[in-house]
Design a protein around this motif. Structure first.
Motif, short mmCIF file in Angstrom:
data_model
loop_
_atom_site.label_atom_id
_atom_site.label_comp_id
_atom_site.label_asym_id
_atom_site.label_seq_id
_atom_site.Cartn_x
_atom_site.Cartn_y
_atom_site.Cartn_z
N GLU A 50 50.51 34.39 -68.78
CA GLU A 50 50.00 33.16 -68.79
C GLU A 50 48.71 33.16 -67.81
O GLU A 50 47.66 32.68 -68.10
CB GLU A 50 50.91 32.06 -68.19
CG GLU A 50 52.01 31.69 -69.05
CD GLU A 50 53.17 32.77 -68.99
OE1 GLU A 50 53.36 33.27 -67.98
OE2 GLU A 50 54.11 32.74 -70.13
N ASP A 51 48.83 33.78 -66.59
CA ASP A 51 47.71 33.88 -65.61
C ASP A 51 46.57 34.84 -66.17
O ASP A 51 45.45 34.72 -65.95
CB ASP A 51 48.11 34.50 -64.27
CG ASP A 51 49.02 33.15 -63.42
OD1 ASP A 51 48.83 32.05 -63.97
OD2 ASP A 51 49.55 33.58 -62.55
N PHE A 52 47.05 36.02 -66.98
CA PHE A 52 46.15 36.76 -67.56
C PHE A 52 45.24 36.06 -68.52
O PHE A 52 44.06 36.21 -68.75
CB PHE A 52 46.93 37.94 -68.04
CG PHE A 52 46.03 38.99 -68.85
CD1 PHE A 52 45.18 39.91 -68.12
CD2 PHE A 52 46.18 39.07 -70.15
CE1 PHE A 52 44.44 40.60 -68.89
CE2 PHE A 52 45.14 39.89 -71.07
CZ PHE A 52 44.71 40.80 -70.29
N LYS A 53 46.03 35.50 -69.35
CA LYS A 53 45.28 34.61 -70.54
C LYS A 53 44.27 33.56 -70.02
O LYS A 53 43.14 33.59 -70.42
CB LYS A 53 46.32 33.79 -71.39
CG LYS A 53 46.99 34.70 -72.38
CD LYS A 53 48.00 34.05 -73.08
CE LYS A 53 47.76 32.76 -73.71
NZ LYS A 53 48.86 32.24 -74.56
N ALA A 54 44.61 32.94 -68.81
CA ALA A 54 43.91 31.90 -68.23
C ALA A 54 42.64 32.55 -67.47
O ALA A 54 41.64 31.69 -67.19
CB ALA A 54 44.86 31.04 -67.14
N THR A 55 42.94 33.79 -66.91
CA THR A 55 41.77 34.36 -65.99
C THR A 55 41.04 35.24 -66.45
O THR A 55 40.03 35.70 -65.91
CB THR A 55 42.55 34.50 -64.58
OG1 THR A 55 43.51 35.83 -64.63
CG2 THR A 55 43.12 33.42 -64.01
N ALA A 56 41.58 36.30 -67.36
CA ALA A 56 40.83 37.31 -67.68
C ALA A 56 39.59 37.37 -68.09
O ALA A 56 38.74 38.22 -67.81
CB ALA A 56 41.77 38.03 -69.12
N CYS A 57 39.04 36.38 -68.76
CA CYS A 57 37.78 36.29 -69.15
C CYS A 57 36.77 35.61 -68.25
O CYS A 57 35.38 35.66 -68.55
CB CYS A 57 37.66 35.46 -70.36
SG CYS A 57 38.47 36.19 -71.98
N GLN A 58 37.09 35.53 -67.00
CA GLN A 58 36.22 34.96 -65.96
C GLN A 58 35.11 35.79 -65.60
O GLN A 58 34.06 35.46 -65.03
CB GLN A 58 37.17 34.46 -64.66
CG GLN A 58 38.04 33.34 -64.98
CD GLN A 58 38.74 32.96 -63.83
OE1 GLN A 58 38.84 33.51 -62.88
NE2 GLN A 58 39.23 31.70 -64.24
N ASN A 59 35.43 36.98 -65.52
CA ASN A 59 34.42 38.18 -65.15
C ASN A 59 34.02 38.87 -66.28
O ASN A 59 33.22 40.15 -65.88
CB ASN A 59 35.06 39.18 -64.27
CG ASN A 59 35.41 38.34 -63.04
OD1 ASN A 59 34.81 37.84 -62.25
ND2 ASN A 59 36.69 38.74 -62.47
N THR A 60 33.71 38.49 -67.34
CA THR A 60 33.21 39.25 -68.50
C THR A 60 31.86 38.60 -68.77
O THR A 60 31.56 37.74 -68.48
CB THR A 60 34.12 39.25 -69.81
OG1 THR A 60 34.23 38.01 -70.61
CG2 THR A 60 35.31 40.00 -69.52
#
Length: 168
Positions: free
Chosen positions: A158-168
């Motif tokens: 859940e945290d991966f889905k929520a935060t993964a795209c923040q630095n792309t």
């Protein structure tokens, strides 16, 4: 004449510093495990698309960067989360190189790519010991700090889905 030379050098320097040789990251790769211990590829696509993934031996020596598995998505992966088993056939994926046996004390990296090299997924490096510390529902991925330092972290899916795209 001198002004023209200085102008040409300035333009050349500007072009060299703004054009890179790598494709932009538009997704984040991670790994996880199933309840019965099978290795999972995890891909969070943030924008464009990802067409496949490759697992290779991660080494500073380019001659030692051997591909140990490769998969192509049956349909391009678009924004959102995708997972697939790396060691057996997975629905929606074609194995283009079957996963070779992984060995202890070897570092591997999983990354995603597009067929036209328009974008890629940031990679995740891991060893078998890293894999063995994972539990179902947890994802090992790279985290980028505010100052640009990268480090591997483990998050809930859940945290991966929520935060993964923040630095792309």
């Amino acid at each position: 004449m001198f002004r023209r030379f200085v102008g040409a050098v300035s333009v050349s320097v500007a072009l060299a510093t703004t054009s890179g040789c790598t494709v932009p990251d538009d997704a984040v790769a991670g790994i996880s495990v199933t309840a019965d211990g099978h290795l999972l590829g995890v891909m969070m696509v943030c924008g464009h698309q990802i067409d496949g993934a490759t697992l290779y031996v991660d080494s500073d020596d380019v001659d030692k960067q051997v591909t140990v598995g490769s998969w192509t998505a049956d349909q391009p992966l678009t924004s959102g989360l995708a997972t697939w088993t790396l060691d057996s056939p997975a629905a929606g994926w074609t194995t283009t190189r079957s996963l070779a046996p992984l060995t202890a004390k070897t570092t591997y990296a999983l990354y995603g790519w597009t067929k036209d090299n328009s974008s890629s997924a940031s990679s995740i490096s891991f060893t078998l010991a890293d894999r063995d510390r994972l539990t179902p529902g947890k994802v090992r991925c790279e985290s980028i700090s505010d100052n640009g330092d990268e480090s591997a972290i483990t998050l809930s899916i859940e945290d991966f889905k929520a935060t993964a795209c923040q630095n792309t």
